[in-house]
Design an enzyme around this catalytic site. Structure first.
Site, mmCIF file in Angstrom:
data_model
loop_
_atom_site.group_PDB
_atom_site.id
_atom_site.type_symbol
_atom_site.label_atom_id
_atom_site.label_comp_id
_atom_site.label_asym_id
_atom_site.label_seq_id
_atom_site.Cartn_x
_atom_site.Cartn_y
_atom_site.Cartn_z
ATOM 1 N N HIS A 367 48.902 -99.750 -48.313
ATOM 2 C CA HIS A 367 49.139 -98.508 -47.600
ATOM 3 C C HIS A 367 50.506 -98.491 -46.950
ATOM 4 C CE1 HIS A 367 47.547 -95.009 -45.395
ATOM 5 N NE2 HIS A 367 47.024 -94.870 -46.596
ATOM 6 N N ARG A 474 47.025 -87.582 -46.789
ATOM 7 C CA ARG A 474 46.250 -88.760 -46.376
ATOM 8 C C ARG A 474 45.918 -88.629 -44.896
ATOM 9 N NH1 ARG A 474 49.833 -91.603 -50.249
ATOM 10 N NH2 ARG A 474 48.496 -92.737 -51.716
ATOM 11 N N ARG A 510 42.628 -84.789 -47.844
ATOM 12 C CA ARG A 510 41.592 -85.773 -48.125
ATOM 13 C C ARG A 510 40.900 -86.167 -46.829
ATOM 14 N NH1 ARG A 510 43.341 -91.286 -50.921
ATOM 15 N NH2 ARG A 510 44.184 -91.789 -48.874
ATOM 16 N N GLU A 609 38.398 -92.559 -58.520
ATOM 17 C CA GLU A 609 38.939 -93.872 -58.167
ATOM 18 C C GLU A 609 37.996 -94.982 -58.608
ATOM 19 O OE1 GLU A 609 41.457 -93.491 -54.212
ATOM 20 O OE2 GLU A 609 39.406 -92.856 -53.843
ATOM 21 N N ASN A 632 45.875 -95.568 -58.011
ATOM 22 C CA ASN A 632 46.067 -96.882 -57.376
ATOM 23 C C ASN A 632 44.741 -97.630 -57.330
ATOM 24 O OD1 ASN A 632 48.538 -95.750 -56.863
ATOM 25 N ND2 ASN A 632 48.069 -95.278 -54.729
ATOM 26 N N ASP A 633 43.718 -96.923 -56.866
ATOM 27 C CA ASP A 633 42.413 -97.580 -56.792
ATOM 28 C C ASP A 633 41.748 -97.651 -58.158
ATOM 29 O OD1 ASP A 633 41.945 -98.510 -54.168
ATOM 30 O OD2 ASP A 633 41.925 -96.435 -53.486
ATOM 31 N N ARG A 643 44.663 -104.656 -55.453
ATOM 32 C CA ARG A 643 45.992 -104.026 -55.431
ATOM 33 C C ARG A 643 46.893 -104.620 -54.349
ATOM 34 N NH1 ARG A 643 44.524 -97.864 -53.275
ATOM 35 N NH2 ARG A 643 46.461 -97.818 -52.122
ATOM 36 N N CYS A 680 47.183 -88.179 -58.117
ATOM 37 C CA CYS A 680 47.983 -88.337 -56.902
ATOM 38 C C CYS A 680 48.280 -89.799 -56.588
ATOM 39 C CB CYS A 680 47.290 -87.674 -55.719
ATOM 40 S SG CYS A 680 45.640 -88.315 -55.419
HETATM 41 C C1 PEP Z 1 44.885 -93.866 -54.962
HETATM 42 O O1 PEP Z 1 43.999 -94.703 -54.804
HETATM 43 O O2 PEP Z 1 45.537 -93.751 -56.017
HETATM 44 C C2 PEP Z 1 45.225 -92.935 -53.886
HETATM 45 C C3 PEP Z 1 46.002 -91.909 -54.096
HETATM 46 O O3 PEP Z 1 44.711 -93.214 -52.654
HETATM 47 P P1 PEP Z 1 45.260 -94.362 -51.682
HETATM 48 O O4 PEP Z 1 46.485 -94.957 -52.300
HETATM 49 O O5 PEP Z 1 45.531 -93.716 -50.372
HETATM 50 O O6 PEP Z 1 44.113 -95.307 -51.659
HETATM 51 MG MG MG Z 2 42.702 -94.604 -53.081
#
Ligand code: PEP
Ligand code: MG
Length: 763
Positions: A367, A474, A510, A609, A632-633, A643, A680
């Site tokens: 993050h 976020r 979100r 995700e 990302n997730d 990650r 995203c």
């Molecule tokens: C993701 O998981 O790709 C996402 C956009 O959410 P975050 O990175 O805030 O977990």
């Molecule tokens: Mg995420």
């Protein structure tokens, strides 16, 4: 391995863990191993990567004067052979071996048997551990497995010892201009030249950096005052406990007071201060030293005193830190370094003054990195060997494109990087023309680019760079900046700002996504396996009061603007969404009644995700209005790779064929059910993957404001037909690295070289 060996192993590792410097660790290692295995010689050679040589760092048995002086080229001698093969070499008559190299300085020709084990860390050889005996005899299998186990444990310790460093290393760094380079993982691109400033958590003894005292007598005074305060505190505690504890049980307090006697701990701390250390660093070193001694004691009672010593150290430190804020003022070229830096700690600082961020822990999609990227701060994470504590105020270059960090760089290198910085500015200037253009391919395909926000600066930059909406707000970020959960009205005002800056454009908010690496300073969730634990929707559904106050605040903030979309993070099952829909309906009705206005019902979407969602799109499509991929997730869960873990950063790739194929099929499913789908995650902000996502048919791409212009340029220069062909080609590939190189090749041969990060190689 026998219990006895295991016990010996545990002791050696423990002792090494407690040592204060790499040098000391290695000394302990060779002495203890020689003793435990009853061998004539035990030596450690560490790889000096810059010079491509193995340097003899410590030895029990070889001539002491050879330590620190003797070295071998990587391919030389038996040591080189162990390193090259990355496996054990066990010989009964080493001098007979063709690779045996006679080094007169060590006097080693008289040793016949040789057992060499590579010390590996993250697939890389860090060094070689060697034991030798006069007698000509193979080492046993048990000896081999003892050393292999030891080396596996020690590789991490060596890396960590390197990372933590000590005051001697610190002096070397500061007093000379030792040039060193370190490799980490790129978090947010860019280049910075500046001076290091260490960000360390307060009242954490282990994190206190080494720093030279600015004024020795000031530091001595500070220490006196702190020690006096702790004495008073302990005496007060002792008195308070007089009625509840018998005098034996209160003996600890007198032990504490004796330790604080002028001739005890304070005398040792003062000696270090007089030698140039600041008070906090001197406290850390002295307490560490005593902890080491105590932990080695056989006596259980004394070993348990370790916790008391730590407690005492923390008490002194707390007073010292109270007297001095601990953080140096930031200047325009400050490079923030730390073992780990949280999002909250980062945004508390004047972010416009941070030239770069470097951490020894963490990985590319944490993050903090996402926020740093949004702020356009070059960031390198996972520099595991960085001696953080020793780098205060040291001159550095950060090449965040390549994930490299240069300490005390030579003049020519600084000049080279200054030139690159100029080129960078030129590229940024060139990108400026894309602020007012739309993302349209040369053959007329339009891709709406949205911005990801959290901080107000993202909104401002998003608007300036022509974002067509907010694809991901976020909402946990404002929660992270406070010292308690914000109330409904406080939240309403924050959300209103976001919505009104993008009036007439969609804003996807979100709901709170905390847990895993997104900790709130006032609500820490500690779990063994936090990425798979209580996070996102799982948390908010268990706390409907927090969820409801957020939904109500969002609904109120949207009055008259009507651009609110609500997105749910970490959805796993249909039932969770059903539950949310019930709560949403209830709050929507209630807020309208309370406010006496009609509120447009927000569109509801879920994040893709968790892989389970991929297989139930039909059922989710019945419940929600849109989908948004959190790549990302999704990458983390599809590939089962944390990650945030730098050790497996090489396994984490959004170019992995399974990620690409999953997304391609997902878009097809969403089309089938007539539901818009956007993305995203960071993948959308990487020009290389963005053109693939466009070809797959994503309706919108949402990214950090710092990537919008680059992605827009890539789209403006890539015909849709080319993107479709690239997609078709990469979908047939089975290796993420090949996919990436293929895309890079296309970019480089189509005038988009500046979009490819690795093209800006300097050294
Ligand atoms: C993701 O998981 O790709 C996402 C956009 O959410 P975050 O990175 O805030 O977990
Ligand atoms: Mg995420």
């Amino acid at each position: 391995m026998s219990n006895m060996q295991l016990d010996t192993l545990r002791r050696i590792v423990q002792e090494i863990n407690a040592s204060v410097s790499l040098h000391e660790s290695l000394e302990i290692m060779v002495n203890r191993v020689a003793e435990a295995m009853n061998v004539d010689v035990c030596s450690v050679y560490l790889l000096d990567e810059r010079n491509q040589r193995y340097l003899l760092m410590a030895s029990k048995g070889l001539k002491p004067e050879s330590v620190g002086n003797v070295s071998l080229q990587v391919g030389e001698g038996l040591v080189g052979l162990v390193g090259q093969r990355e496996e054990i070499v066990n010989l009964d008559n080493a001098p007979k071996h063709e690779r045996f190299l006679y080094l007169p300085e060590t006097g080693e020709e008289i040793y016949n048997s040789f057992l060499g084990v590579p010390v590996m860390y993250r697939r890389k050889v860090m060094g070689v551990l060697v034991v030798q005996n006069r007698e000509s005899q193979d080492f046993s299998e048990a000896a081999e497995s003892f050393l292999v186990t030891l080396c596996a444990q020690l590789s991490g310790v060596i890396a960590h010892a390197h990372a933590v460093g000590n005051i001697d290393v610190f002096r070397k760094f500061n007093n000379s201009t030792t040039y060193k380079t370190f490799q980490g993982v790129s978090g947010a691109g860019g280049i910075a030249l500046g001076r290091a400033i260490i960000l360390y958590p307060p009242a954490d003894l282990a994190a206190v950096p080494d720093r030279e005292a600015e004024d020795i007598s000031d530091e001595l005074n500070l220490l006196d005052q702190a020690v006096q305060s702790v004495r008073t505190e302990i005496k007060a505690l002792d008195e308070k406990m007089q009625d509840s504890l018998i005098s034996d049980e209160r003996a600890l307090f007198s032990v504490f007071l004796r330790m604080l006697d002028e001739n005890a701990l304070p005398a040792e701390i003062k000696e270090l201060i007089r030698n140039g250390s600041w008070a906090q660093g001197a406290v850390r070193r002295v307490i560490d030293k005593h902890i080491n001694l105590f932990s080695l004691m056989e006596d259980d009672y004394l070993r348990e005193r370790v916790a008391d010593l730590k407690d005492l150290g923390r008490r002194i430190l707390a007073y010292l830190q109270e007297a001095e804020s601990g953080h140096r003022e930031l200047s325009a070229d400050s490079i923030l370094i730390g073992e780990e830096i949280s999002t909250a700690a980062l945004v508390e600082l004047p972010v416009d003054k941070i030239a770069a961020i470097v951490t020894s822990e963490g990985a590319t999609n944490s993050h903090m990195v996402i926020v740093a990227r949004a702020l356009g701060i070059p960031t390198v994470v996972g520099v595991t060997e960085l001696p953080v504590n020793t780098l205060d105020d040291v001159e550095m270059i950060v090449d965040a494109y390549q994930g490299r960090v240069f300490i005390n760089p030579p003049r020519r290198l600084r000049q080279r990087y200054k030139d690159v910085q100029k080129e960078e500015e030129q590229i940024a200037k060139d990108l400026k023309q894309y602020e007012t253009r739309d993302a349209i391919t040369p053959d007329g395909h339009v891709v709406p680019l949205y911005v990801n926000t959290g901080l107000m600066i993202d909104v401002v930059r998003g608007v300036q760079r022509g974002a067509k909406g907010v694809g991901l707000y976020r909402s946990e970020i404002p929660f992270m900046l406070r010292d308690r959960f914000p109330g409904e009205e406080e939240q309403r005002a924050i959300y209103r700002q976001q919505l009104s800056h993008f009036a007439n454009k969609p804003v996807v908010m979100r709901t709170l996504d905390i847990g895993a690496d997104k900790d709130l300073p006032y609500f820490s969730i500690e779990e063994e396996n936090s990425a798979l634990g209580w996070r996102g929707l799982r948390f908010t559904l268990d706390h409907p009061e927090i969820f409801s106050s957020q939904i109500r605040a969002m609904l109120k903030a949207s009055i008259g603007l009507n651009n609110l979309h609500i997105l749910l993070p970490m959805v796993t099952s249909v039932s969770e969404v059903e539950e949310v829909l019930y709560l949403l309906e209830r709050d929507w009705v209630a807020v309208q009644e309370e406010e006496q206005v009609k509120i447009t019902k927000p569109k509801i979407g879920i994040m893709v995700e968790v892989p389970s969602v991929l297989l139930q799109i039909d059922e989710f499509a019945d419940l929600v209005d849109f989908f948004s991929v959190g790549s990302n997730d999704l990458t983390q869960y599809l590939l089962a790779v944390d990650r945030n873990n730098p050790r497996v950063a090489n396994v984490y790739s959004h170019f992995h064929p399974s990620v690409l194929r999953a997304l391609y099929r997902l878009v097809g499913e969403c089309r089938k059910y007539n539901k818009p789908i956007s993305i995203c995650g960071e993948m959308a902000g990487d020009p290389l993957s963005a053109v693939l996502l466009m070809a797959m048919g994503f309706n919108t791409l949402s990214m950090s404001s710092s990537n919008i212009l680059r992605v827009r340029k890539a789209i403006c220069h890539t015909p849709f037909s080319d993107a479709e062909q690239l997609l078709e080609e990469v979908l047939r590939m089975n290796n993420p690295l090949v996919v990436k190189s293929w895309l890079e090749h296309y970019f480089k041969t189509h005038g988009l070289t500046d979009m490819v990060k690795s093209s800006r190689l300097v050294v």
